[in-house]
Design an enzyme around this catalytic site. Sequence first.
Site, PDB file in Angstrom:
ATOM      1  N   LYS A  77       2.272  -6.407   3.677  1.00  0.00           N
ATOM      2  CA  LYS A  77       0.890  -6.037   3.993  1.00  0.00           C
ATOM      3  C   LYS A  77       0.057  -7.276   4.250  1.00  0.00           C
ATOM      4  O   LYS A  77       0.129  -8.231   3.480  1.00  0.00           O
ATOM      5  CB  LYS A  77       0.288  -5.269   2.800  1.00  0.00           C
ATOM      6  CG  LYS A  77      -1.101  -4.730   3.060  1.00  0.00           C
ATOM      7  CD  LYS A  77      -1.072  -3.415   3.773  1.00  0.00           C
ATOM      8  CE  LYS A  77      -2.429  -3.005   4.329  1.00  0.00           C
ATOM      9  NZ  LYS A  77      -2.787  -3.667   5.611  1.00  0.00           N
ATOM     10  N   LYS A 120      -1.704 -11.883  -3.831  1.00  0.00           N
ATOM     11  CA  LYS A 120      -2.939 -11.100  -3.914  1.00  0.00           C
ATOM     12  C   LYS A 120      -2.653  -9.659  -4.331  1.00  0.00           C
ATOM     13  O   LYS A 120      -3.282  -9.115  -5.233  1.00  0.00           O
ATOM     14  CB  LYS A 120      -3.604 -11.129  -2.536  1.00  0.00           C
ATOM     15  CG  LYS A 120      -5.020 -10.657  -2.474  1.00  0.00           C
ATOM     16  CD  LYS A 120      -5.533 -10.682  -1.028  1.00  0.00           C
ATOM     17  CE  LYS A 120      -5.555 -12.079  -0.447  1.00  0.00           C
ATOM     18  NZ  LYS A 120      -6.160 -12.119   0.914  1.00  0.00           N
ATOM     19  N   LYS A 169       1.687 -11.525   7.119  1.00  0.00           N
ATOM     20  CA  LYS A 169       0.520 -11.972   7.882  1.00  0.00           C
ATOM     21  C   LYS A 169       0.944 -12.200   9.311  1.00  0.00           C
ATOM     22  O   LYS A 169       2.120 -12.453   9.595  1.00  0.00           O
ATOM     23  CB  LYS A 169      -0.008 -13.289   7.312  1.00  0.00           C
ATOM     24  CG  LYS A 169      -1.443 -13.565   7.678  1.00  0.00           C
ATOM     25  CD  LYS A 169      -2.374 -12.873   6.707  1.00  0.00           C
ATOM     26  CE  LYS A 169      -3.825 -13.138   6.952  1.00  0.00           C
ATOM     27  NZ  LYS A 169      -4.623 -12.756   5.767  1.00  0.00           N
ATOM     28  N   THR A 203     -13.897  -6.259   1.053  1.00  0.00           N
ATOM     29  CA  THR A 203     -13.619  -7.623   0.588  1.00  0.00           C
ATOM     30  C   THR A 203     -14.801  -8.134  -0.235  1.00  0.00           C
ATOM     31  O   THR A 203     -14.632  -8.686  -1.329  1.00  0.00           O
ATOM     32  CB  THR A 203     -13.376  -8.542   1.808  1.00  0.00           C
ATOM     33  OG1 THR A 203     -12.355  -7.948   2.609  1.00  0.00           O
ATOM     34  CG2 THR A 203     -12.973  -9.936   1.408  1.00  0.00           C
ATOM     35  N   ASN A 209     -17.481 -10.586   8.873  1.00  0.00           N
ATOM     36  CA  ASN A 209     -17.455  -9.343   8.105  1.00  0.00           C
ATOM     37  C   ASN A 209     -17.696  -9.592   6.611  1.00  0.00           C
ATOM     38  O   ASN A 209     -18.585  -9.010   6.005  1.00  0.00           O
ATOM     39  CB  ASN A 209     -16.120  -8.634   8.342  1.00  0.00           C
ATOM     40  CG  ASN A 209     -16.074  -7.306   7.630  1.00  0.00           C
ATOM     41  OD1 ASN A 209     -16.920  -6.449   7.859  1.00  0.00           O
ATOM     42  ND2 ASN A 209     -15.132  -7.136   6.732  1.00  0.00           N
ATOM     43  N   SER A 214      -7.492  -1.250   1.868  1.00  0.00           N
ATOM     44  CA  SER A 214      -6.449  -1.000   2.877  1.00  0.00           C
ATOM     45  C   SER A 214      -5.343  -0.116   2.276  1.00  0.00           C
ATOM     46  O   SER A 214      -4.815   0.776   2.938  1.00  0.00           O
ATOM     47  CB  SER A 214      -5.819  -2.314   3.333  1.00  0.00           C
ATOM     48  OG  SER A 214      -6.561  -2.880   4.378  1.00  0.00           O
TER      49      SER A 214
END
Length: 415
Positions: free
Chosen positions: A66, A90, A102, A186, A217, A349
């Site tokens: 992810k 994370k 990523k 976030t 963002n 997410s």
Amino acid sequence: MSLFKSTLKQIQEAAEIMKLDQDIVTVLSHPKRVLQVSLPIRMDSGEIKVFQGFRVQHNDVAGPFKGGIRYHEQVDMEEVKALATWMTMKCSVVGIPLGGGKGGIIVNPKTLSKRELEQLTRKYIDRVQALIGPDRDVPAPDVNTNPQIMAWMADEYMKLGNLNKNGVVTGKPLHVGGSKGRDEATSRGGAYVLSEIAKERGIKPENTKVIIQGFGNAGSHMARILAEEGYKIVGVSDSKGGVYCEDGLDAPCMIKCKTEKGTVTKCETMYNHCESLSNEELIEKDCEILVLAALENQITEENADRIKAKYIIELANGPVTPEADKILDKKGIAVVPDILANAGGVTVSYFELVQNQNNYYWSAEKIQRRLKPIMVNAWKRVAEIQKKYHCTLRQAAFISAMVRLEEMLKSRGFE
Ligand code: GLU
């Protein structure tokens, strides 16, 4: 030092403190799979241009890989490997059943037309489609990618025959399977952690000056949320530069100006006593809380000594280098590390993926109700580890992540 080397250093440091089995360090120091793709696009001028793209799948012991995809001129494989490794950490810090990955494309999307951007995005999915999917690897937005780009990605993936698999990417627009609260997740997650710290250490928002570097963002939502909580936002910046105002800035006004004029640097005329300054100058100004929401390597051994904040919140990935970490620690500045501070994004997410798979959607309240305990518990666990080992918050967050990863890797086997 490359970003990936810095990441390996962080793993090694934490591993030594917790006396982690060296086999686990070895496994976590290598991504499971890396892919580089060429992306030929017909430009509006009629010529064919070939862009380079990457996807790194670091580890999936906890669940599907992810992590976001960034569009940036300076992105390279070493950077994507570092970012993928941080994603594994994370997800483990917040304890969600996902691994780390990523991706990136070497491009400045601002130089492309909308048609070119769509073509490039669809081509990327064509190239990586065999490796992704809701049960395999789930991309998401990152630097310079947004819900529209996620919608094209999901659409392309489904066009390739994967019917009803819109959980292949997260961060989609609401009307095509996105989740409520993903846009601010976030920042919301970082703000929950900050609230806990404030409660524990008696920080009063109304007496607390905040500087936010980066107004994309994460930065713009953080400005809004912290202003709503009563903090005094005294400085903000974006890629074009920053503004600093002792008397405080009006966050909703800055957001409006950024949307209309494209940069916060064109907003300073709205205030008296405002100073225009560069990004480098802004982060050295006087404040209690410095939120880093731009890019990596912002605080290095060169400027760490000049930082005046008491707390640094890393909403960006990797904004403080390992060398700078040491200097900040000596100065008594607490760095709330990226793998904890910005984990709210990937957590929502995860909620989006769950909603897509069940084809049943949650309210905004439910998202917040579920995000908060995850962030608060992750913080408490990290804070406890920090006390136990007398280490930095970053080392504690890595330890927290690696304790879980070790259990999973040992139970499942990794040879
Ligand atoms: N790009 C974000 C991050 O670095 C979000 C990743 C995701 O939602 O998968 O955490």
